[in-house]
Enzyme design. Structure first.
Site, PDB file in Angstrom:
ATOM      1  N   GLU A  62       0.714  -1.223   0.114  1.00 34.29           N
ATOM      2  CA  GLU A  62       0.135  -0.016  -0.270  1.00 34.29           C
ATOM      3  C   GLU A  62       0.710   1.283  -0.043  1.00 34.29           C
ATOM      4  OE1 GLU A  62      -3.154  -0.207  -1.161  1.00 34.29           O
ATOM      5  OE2 GLU A  62      -3.490  -1.353   0.300  1.00 34.29           O
ATOM      6  N   ASP A 205      -3.256   0.842 -10.501  1.00 34.93           N
ATOM      7  CA  ASP A 205      -4.816   0.547 -10.629  1.00 34.93           C
ATOM      8  C   ASP A 205      -4.959   0.274 -11.997  1.00 34.93           C
ATOM      9  OD1 ASP A 205      -4.850   0.954  -7.858  1.00 34.93           O
ATOM     10  OD2 ASP A 205      -5.820   3.122  -8.479  1.00 34.93           O
TER      11      ASP A 205
END
Ligand code: ADP
Ligand code: NG1
Length: 489
Positions: A62, A205
């Site tokens: 992350e 993404d």
């Protein structure tokens, strides 16, 4: 009138979703509904392609992507589907099956000014603008498209609805212009392109939406972009739980996200100066991954010692950093605090937290490597342990958790999750939970009971999702394939 899909398309849909014949109607039914929407919105036009782009759940890694360190997401079977045809007048015309998103029309031959902040049309413009600016399609000759759009990725929940919309829009624009493309370079182009909406996101993404493989997670390395499918054993199950707190990239959260990007750049600047002094080699970078032990051929403990010495544990103002780097505050603002479009990030009232951010990023990068090994060995307990560690680091060092996410992860662990962590940008949104496959149903029903049925709005100022359809709030993710364009002919 009911539109049915040609047989060849049904086979391709099965492959894309990696689904059984029994599950097929769930997916093909959506496509049929969009064909009907297209026919009613554009009665004089025959649809030509079906475009699909999935959202993702990040298993671990992350806030590492914009630092050049790897990530390990998987594409999910929640996605955007567009039914499209070329337009005749260089405009993009969009109708959305969800009435909250009003129709949008814009021309493609002139520079594209964004709609108001948060408008869904901006993600479509971001894709078209990125492709035009890179010269992949010549602006004066560009063909627009008409599209019936449907999306079922929970939005502003850390599952990348925005990037899936960007990817589907890009594929639609390239398809009607008959421009061939290579997925890796398109993913890189769109990672920059999406910054049109104002956040300094990394490239995870768009890459996973385009390049995912069914049945696998995707290890992604950056600069240059490289991907490697890591199969997910069938007995593993990953369940997403929505905290019911929306985390839209509007003002406050966008600032919190961009602030962390800037903090990492400043940490890298300080560390590169100190490493250069120590080794006698000039390294000028704002990317933490350029200062990894492998790249520098130094012991990780040595780098850590240097980092602690030059950054220190206390928070730093821009003036503090300027003294340490022996550079003016103005030049730091220009080189490290500048965001896409040229705006400069305001200095946070509580100063920059460089040490904590640095410690999260390097420890998280190490965990990604370990998680890939654990997944390959089929060791779900170890993967779960790493996910729990990642969550603690996201909470304590990166400070992106929320009270609701904390309730969710601790409840999940009590109810048998081997690992539970927030996923995506944080500040709300979803958690991802690693479960031994046979316990999935039991886990989901206990979580429904424990979190959703008893959910009370603790803080009236927060942006809550109403509990309506539990299936869209807590679900098992099917590792699905990447985006694609299917011919309707
Ligand atoms: P995420 O983490 O889901 O990417 P963001 O806040 O970055 O969250 O982006 C969410 C935005 O994406 C929404 O505000 C909306 O503009 C757009 N979006 C999401 N789902 C849809 C949809 N079904 N149709 C149109 N636009 C959508
Ligand atoms: P989400 O959760 O989709 O907002 C964002 C960034 C990613 C990555 C993650 C944190 C965008 C489009 N995406 O994802 O690049 O940095 O946060 O790991 O900004």
């Amino acid at each position: 009138m009911k539109k049915s899909l040609p047989q060849h398309l049904i086979q391709k849909i099965r492959q894309a979703y990696n689904c059984s014949a029994d599950e097929l109607p769930l997916y093909s039914g959506r496509c049929e509904r969009l064909l009907e929407l297209f026919a009613s919105a554009f009665p004089d036009t025959t649809p030509v392609h079906l475009v699909r782009a999935p959202g993702r759940v990040n298993l671990i890694g992350e806030h590492t992507d914009y630092n050049g360190y790897p990530v390990l997401p998987m594409a999910i079977d929640r996605d955007f589907v567009f039914v499209i045809a070329p337009s005749t007048d260089a405009t993009v015309e969009l109708v959305n099956e969800d009435p909250r998103f009003e129709p949008r029309t814009f021309g493609v031959t002139r520079p594209l000014t964004p709609y108001g902040q948060g408008d869904w049309g901006n993600y479509v413009k971001a894709a078209v603008n990125g492709i035009l600016q890179e010269g992949k399609v010549a602006r004066q000759k560009a063909v627009g498209f008409r599209a019936a759009v449907g999306g079922n990725i929970p939005e502003s929940a850390g599952l990348s609805s925005s990037s899936a919309l960007v990817v589907a829009s890009a594929l639609a624009f390239l398809a009607v212009n008959r421009v061939p493309f290579e997925n890796h370079s398109l993913a890189e182009l769109l990672a920059h392109g999406e910054r049109y909406v104002g956040s300094e996101g990394g490239g995870m993404d768009q890459a996973v939406s385009l390049l995912a493989k069914a049945g696998a997670a995707l290890k992604i390395d950056f600069f240059p972009l490289r991907t490697e499918a890591v199969p997910i054993p069938k007995r593993f199950s990953f369940v997403v739980c929505n905290s019911l707190i929306r985390a839209p990239k509007s003002e406050e959260i966008r600032y919190a996200y961009n602030r962390r990007v800037v903090e990492c750049r400043l940490a890298a600047a300080l560390l590169s100066k100190a490493v250069a002094q120590r080794t006698g080699t000039k390294i000028d970078t704002s990317l933490l991954a350029d200062l990894s032990p492998e790249k520098l051929a130094l012991d990780p403990r040595d780098i850590n010692r240097i980092a602690l010495k030059v950054i220190g544990r206390e928070s730093l103002s821009l003036a503090d950093v300027s003294r340490r780097l022996e550079r003016s505050v103005e030049s730091l603002r220009n080189d490290y605090c500048k965001l896409k479009g040229g705006t400069i990030l305001d200095e946070p009232g509580d100063s920059f937290q460089l040490w904590k951010r640095y410690r999260h990023v390097v420890s998280e990068a190490r965990r990604v490597g370990q998680a890939v090994d654990a997944l390959r060995r089929g060791d779900i307990s170890e993967l779960g342990r790493l996910m729990n560690e990642s969550h603690a680091s996201c909470r304590d060092d990166y400070e992106i958790s929320s009270p609701e996410l904390e309730v969710l992860v601790s409840l999940a662990r009590k109810l048998g999750a081997l690992g539970a962590r927030l996923t995506g940008a944080g500040f709300g949104g979803c958690t991802v939970n690693a479960i031994a496959g046979e316990h999935t149903g039991d886990f989901i029903s206990k979580m429904q009971q424990g979190y959703y049925h008893g959910f009370t709005k603790r803080n009236a100022n927060r942006d809550f999702i109403e509990v309506e359809n539990l299936d869209s709030l807590i679900f098992r993710c099917r590792p699905s394939g990447g985006a694609g364009v299917l011919s309707l002919r």
